[in-house]
Structure formats: C-alpha cells, structure tokens
Design an enzyme around this catalytic site. Structure first.
Site, PDB file in Angstrom:
ATOM      1  N   ARG A  81      11.250  -3.291   9.483  1.00  0.00           N
ATOM      2  CA  ARG A  81      10.283  -3.171   8.449  1.00  0.00           C
ATOM      3  C   ARG A  81       9.057  -3.689   8.942  1.00  0.00           C
ATOM      4  O   ARG A  81       8.929  -4.754   9.688  1.00  0.00           O
ATOM      5  CB  ARG A  81      10.426  -4.107   6.986  1.00  0.00           C
TER       6      ARG A  81
ATOM      7  N   GLU B 235       3.437   1.155   4.517  1.00  0.00           N
ATOM      8  CA  GLU B 235       3.632   2.511   4.525  1.00  0.00           C
ATOM      9  C   GLU B 235       3.432   3.400   3.166  1.00  0.00           C
ATOM     10  O   GLU B 235       3.588   2.631   2.117  1.00  0.00           O
ATOM     11  CB  GLU B 235       5.290   2.614   4.727  1.00  0.00           C
TER      12      GLU B 235
ATOM     13  N   HIS C  13       9.136   6.349  10.299  1.00  0.00           N
ATOM     14  CA  HIS C  13      10.157   5.696   9.614  1.00  0.00           C
ATOM     15  C   HIS C  13      11.389   6.621   9.710  1.00  0.00           C
ATOM     16  O   HIS C  13      11.802   7.020   8.724  1.00  0.00           O
ATOM     17  CB  HIS C  13       9.690   5.456   7.963  1.00  0.00           C
TER      18      HIS C  13
END
Ligand code: 8YV
Length: 331
Positions: free
Chosen positions: A243, A272, A293
C-alpha cells in the site's frame, strides 16, 4: 442469517465465472459498467444490502457504516487488505468483515520480484527506448543496470507475500533480510536463509533493495518515513506492492529527484488512483517504474478471490463463522 436468498451487492465488476456463481447462489446485484461507486451509490448499497462486497476502491468508513441498514450483517471484501474498511466500526454495528487472504500471495510476490528485476535491469526503460526508436545498436556502455545476484534484499513484512518474495529472491542469488512485528519460526528462517532485524532502521542502513510487503494499518502508516528512508544508501532501490501509505511518498520522491536513491518500483500509491506529477516525471526519465496496482491482477487470482468471497458469504449465511473473518486484533 435468516434470509434464504440474501441481497448481495458487489461494488465492481468481477470475472464472469464469479458473477455467474454468485447469481446462482444469491440475489446478487453487480456493477455492469465497473465504474467506482460514487459516495451516494455506496450509501444506497449499504442501506439496502444484506451483504456488501466492496473492493480497495471503496472507502467503507465509520460515517458510511453509520448509515448501514439494520439488515446489513456482512462486508465480504474482495481483496486481502482491509484498510479501506473501518473494521472496528463495522463490528460495533454487529457487521462481520471478511477478506480474501492466501489466494493472491504468489501473484503479488511475482510482481514484487518482477519490479526488483525491472528496476535493477532497466527493463521498462530499455523497452521504451527501443519502441521510441532510440536504439542505434549494441553498445558496451549503454543502458547499464545493476547486478541482482549478491545484493542484499530487506523485506519489510514477512507474512505470506514476504515469504513468497524471499523464496523467489533466494533463487535470484539475493541474500534475504527481514523486519517483521514477530520473528518467523526458525524453520522458515532456515528455509529462506533469512536474517531477522528487530530494528528496521538498522536493516535499512544495510540493504541494497528494500521491498514493502506488510499490510497498511495505523501502525504501518509512513513506516518508511523521511527519517528512515535516509538510512538507505544512494545505490539502493525501493519496491512497494503493498500500500502506498506505508512509504512517505513525498520524501521518497524528493530523494529520487536528488539522486539519493537509485530507483524505485511502485505498484501502489499514497493517493490512488492519483499519481503525482513528480513521480510521472521520474518515470519518464527512467528513474522509477510505476504500475497501476497490478499485484494480484491475474485471471486465476481474481477468480480465486471471488471464490473466497463466495465461501465467506455462503458460510456466514449458513450460520457458521466465515473462514476469513477479520478482527481488529489482527490489524
Ligand atoms: C486487490 C490488493 O486487487 O487484495 C489486496 O489487498 O491490494 C489487491 O491486490 C484489491 O485489494 C482488490 O480489492
């Protein structure tokens, strides 16, 4: 949970076999266009669903949970990380939370290893130069990367994915070092040839490559802070497939711009889907490799994740404890 056919609202489009199975088992509502749900749509979903199946793109915070209908009893996350969900608030409202651990381990470890190779050997930069017509022929000094074998890899977070990466990295000739809340068993350390660092600071000061593989929790936010990143030497590279919030992205960017780090491979970002203009500029200059991602983005992985969701929902509906229940004490 009383109802025979619960209303299961899935916030994003899932692979066809998963949606088909869900249609057979539940009164399932899907997101045909796959747009990330707006806040208003999420409110509507949480007010009406018996089971909500969100993904990383949905923020299920305390404010949203407070608007949940009485009938909502399960949030079955399609994903391993649950930092998008306020688990404590959910439990206080009597809502169980589940996730999908285990099935994306190998794919995410592949991506971490892939980024280590891509950044060290300038794969994306080289491919880009060729496509752009920038290759005039072989040269003994052009596009030189750095050798992987013999380097030291520091893994931050030695859970399933960290261990999967360690196995791959060992085969590439990297020496394995790790920092984790808990030391792994002697048997696992021996299998991986892994050296434990109680102090993250001390590990960072000695590594050539650092990979972030721990979950994002309040305790790991900016774990790689500006202060800690300074421990890395200027030839080091940083890879993150976990993350974005675990690294102070601005501090990392400043160090890359200043040449205080050799490179970075990032599959995740602090805000994001926004990626900072500075990081994009560094990517264009070949200093970083950025991915959208994609850690768990394999067809097999996403189908397995869907099956996990189905098992969790079905078990819960049948009145049993779902296998992948998430408790605040795990975070
Ligand atoms: C998933 C992930 O694709 O599972 C996770 O924690 O980061 C991703 O690989 C995503 O979370 C789906 O919701």
């Amino acid at each position: 949970m009383g109802k025979i056919n619960p209303l299961v609202i899935v916030t994003r489009k899932l692979p066809e076999p998963v949606e088909e199975r869900m249609r057979e088992l539940f009164d399932a509502r899907f997101n045909e266009t796959d747009h990330p749900m707006t806040h208003a749509e999420l409110v509507e979903a949480i007010r009406t669903a018996d089971v909500l199946v969100p993904t990383v793109t949905d923020r299920i915070d305390a404010h949203l949970i407070a608007q949940a209908g009485e009938q909502l009893k399960l949030i079955a996350n399609f994903g391993n990380g649950v930092d998008n969900i306020d688990v404590t608030s959910a439990l206080r409202r009597g809502i169980t939370v589940t996730n999908t651990p285990g099935v994306l381990t190998e794919d995410t470890a592949d991506m971490a290893m892939g980024l280590i190779v891509a950044v060290s050997r300038r794969i994306v930069e080289g491919a880009g130069a060729l496509v752009e017509g920038g290759w005039t022929g072989w040269s003994p000094t052009w596009m030189l990367g750095r050798r992987i074998t013999g380097k030291r890899l520091g893994i931050v977070g030695m859970g399933r994915i960290g261990q999967g990466l360690a196995r791959r990295a060992k085969a590439f000739g990297l020496s394995i070092h790790y920092h984790n809340r808990r030391r792994v068993s002697a048997a696992v350390e021996q299998e991986l040839g892994a050296t434990y660092f109680d102090s993250l600071d001390q590990m960072l000061a000695r590594m050539d490559i650092v990979s972030v593989n721990c979950p994002h929790t309040p305790g790991t936010f900016h774990l790689l802070s500006a202060r800690r990143l300074k421990y890395l030497h200027s030839g080091a590279i940083v890879v993150n497939t976990s993350r974005g919030e675990i690294i102070d992205e601005n501090a990392l960017t400043r160090m890359l711009e200043a040449g205080e780090l050799a490179g970075a491979g990032l599959d995740v970002f602090e805000h994001e889907p926004a990626v900072s203009a500075k990081l994009l500029k560094l990517a264009k200059a070949g200093k970083v490799t950025l991915l959208p991602h994609l850690g768990s983005a394999t067809l097999e992985g996403r189908i397995d994740m869907g099956e996990k969701v189905i098992i969790n929902v079905k078990t819960f509906m049948d009145g049993h404890r779902p296998p992948d229940r998430v408790l605040p004490s795990m975070l």
